[in-house]
Design a protein around this motif. Structure first.
Motif, PDB file in Angstrom:
ATOM      1  N   ASP A 280       0.474  -1.214  -0.142  1.00  0.00           N
ATOM      2  CA  ASP A 280      -0.220   0.299  -0.138  1.00  0.00           C
ATOM      3  C   ASP A 280       1.091   1.326  -0.182  1.00  0.00           C
ATOM      4  O   ASP A 280       1.584   1.645   0.694  1.00  0.00           O
ATOM      5  CB  ASP A 280      -1.097  -0.228   1.317  1.00  0.00           C
ATOM      6  CG  ASP A 280      -1.913   0.966   1.742  1.00  0.00           C
ATOM      7  OD1 ASP A 280      -1.687   2.539   0.866  1.00  0.00           O
ATOM      8  OD2 ASP A 280      -3.109   1.029   1.796  1.00  0.00           O
TER       9      ASP A 280
ATOM     10  N   LYS B  74       0.411   4.133   3.335  1.00  0.00           N
ATOM     11  CA  LYS B  74       0.692   3.309   4.165  1.00  0.00           C
ATOM     12  C   LYS B  74       2.265   3.372   4.534  1.00  0.00           C
ATOM     13  O   LYS B  74       2.595   3.769   5.298  1.00  0.00           O
ATOM     14  CB  LYS B  74      -0.338   2.058   4.071  1.00  0.00           C
ATOM     15  CG  LYS B  74       0.180   0.822   6.118  1.00  0.00           C
ATOM     16  CD  LYS B  74      -0.238  -0.350   5.882  1.00  0.00           C
ATOM     17  CE  LYS B  74       0.525  -0.891   7.061  1.00  0.00           C
ATOM     18  NZ  LYS B  74      -0.214  -2.160   7.200  1.00  0.00           N
TER      19      LYS B  74
ATOM     20  N   LYS C  73       3.640   7.423   4.810  1.00  0.00           N
ATOM     21  CA  LYS C  73       4.005   7.360   5.742  1.00  0.00           C
ATOM     22  C   LYS C  73       4.198   6.481   6.924  1.00  0.00           C
ATOM     23  O   LYS C  73       5.210   7.103   7.013  1.00  0.00           O
ATOM     24  CB  LYS C  73       1.852   6.780   6.382  1.00  0.00           C
ATOM     25  CG  LYS C  73       1.891   7.541   7.878  1.00  0.00           C
ATOM     26  CD  LYS C  73       0.398   7.260   8.620  1.00  0.00           C
ATOM     27  CE  LYS C  73       0.052   7.692   9.892  1.00  0.00           C
ATOM     28  NZ  LYS C  73      -0.885   7.706  10.378  1.00  0.00           N
TER      29      LYS C  73
ATOM     30  N   THR D 286       5.529  -3.070   8.453  1.00  0.00           N
ATOM     31  CA  THR D 286       3.949  -2.910   7.864  1.00  0.00           C
ATOM     32  C   THR D 286       3.395  -2.706   6.950  1.00  0.00           C
ATOM     33  O   THR D 286       2.419  -2.753   6.385  1.00  0.00           O
ATOM     34  CB  THR D 286       3.475  -1.621   8.726  1.00  0.00           C
ATOM     35  OG1 THR D 286       3.857  -0.999   8.206  1.00  0.00           O
ATOM     36  CG2 THR D 286       4.269  -1.497  10.428  1.00  0.00           C
ATOM     37  N   CYS D 287       4.634  -3.055   5.618  1.00  0.00           N
ATOM     38  CA  CYS D 287       3.997  -2.979   4.409  1.00  0.00           C
ATOM     39  C   CYS D 287       4.555  -3.867   3.356  1.00  0.00           C
ATOM     40  O   CYS D 287       4.265  -4.147   2.509  1.00  0.00           O
ATOM     41  CB  CYS D 287       4.669  -1.325   4.128  1.00  0.00           C
ATOM     42  SG  CYS D 287       3.795  -0.258   4.067  1.00  0.00           S
TER      43      CYS D 287
END
Length: 127
Positions: free
Chosen positions: A12, A15, A18, A117-118
């Protein structure tokens, strides 16, 4: 010849942008629409004319498979240099970053590995 852009596949782009900017402190250099996705690159805040990190969409089946297999095997997709791995580990842990390897000495290097987290594992290292 020099490296000007290196890429990592992300699940994403928003995401990832960020996380890499707000959590890791990279600075957005480019954010250009390219059809369904965007050309998003970031640079180190210490070297804004240096190598760019491209947040590449993992939309292609081969990219998804590559990313999943590396993650499952615990293989980091890239390495970032830091001045002090234990200090960086402590700071990022306080921000909620999940590490799969705590600071570990490997010869003349100290390394640690975290989940971005990706869909990727990222290694940090200091010499």
């Amino acid at each position: 010849m020099r490296i000007i852009v290196t890429s990592i596949f992300v699940e994403d782009q928003d995401k990832a942008l960020k996380f890499y900017s707000e959590t890791l402190g990279f600075v957005k250099k480019h954010d250009v629409p390219t059809g369904e996705f965007r050309w998003i690159t970031l640079v180190s805040s210490d070297d804004q004319d240096g190598t760019e990190l491209l947040l590449e969409p993992n939309d292609h089946p081969a990219a998804k498979e590559y990313q999943k297999k590396l993650f499952a095997e615990g293989i980091p997709v890239t390495m970032f240099g830091v001045a002090d791995v234990p200090k960086e580990y402590e700071q990022l842990t306080k921000q909620g970053v999940k590490f799969i390897m705590e600071p570990t000495e490997m010869g003349e290097f100290t390394i640690a590995v975290f989940d971005d987290t990706c869909g990727n594992l990222i290694q940090i290292a200091q010499k």
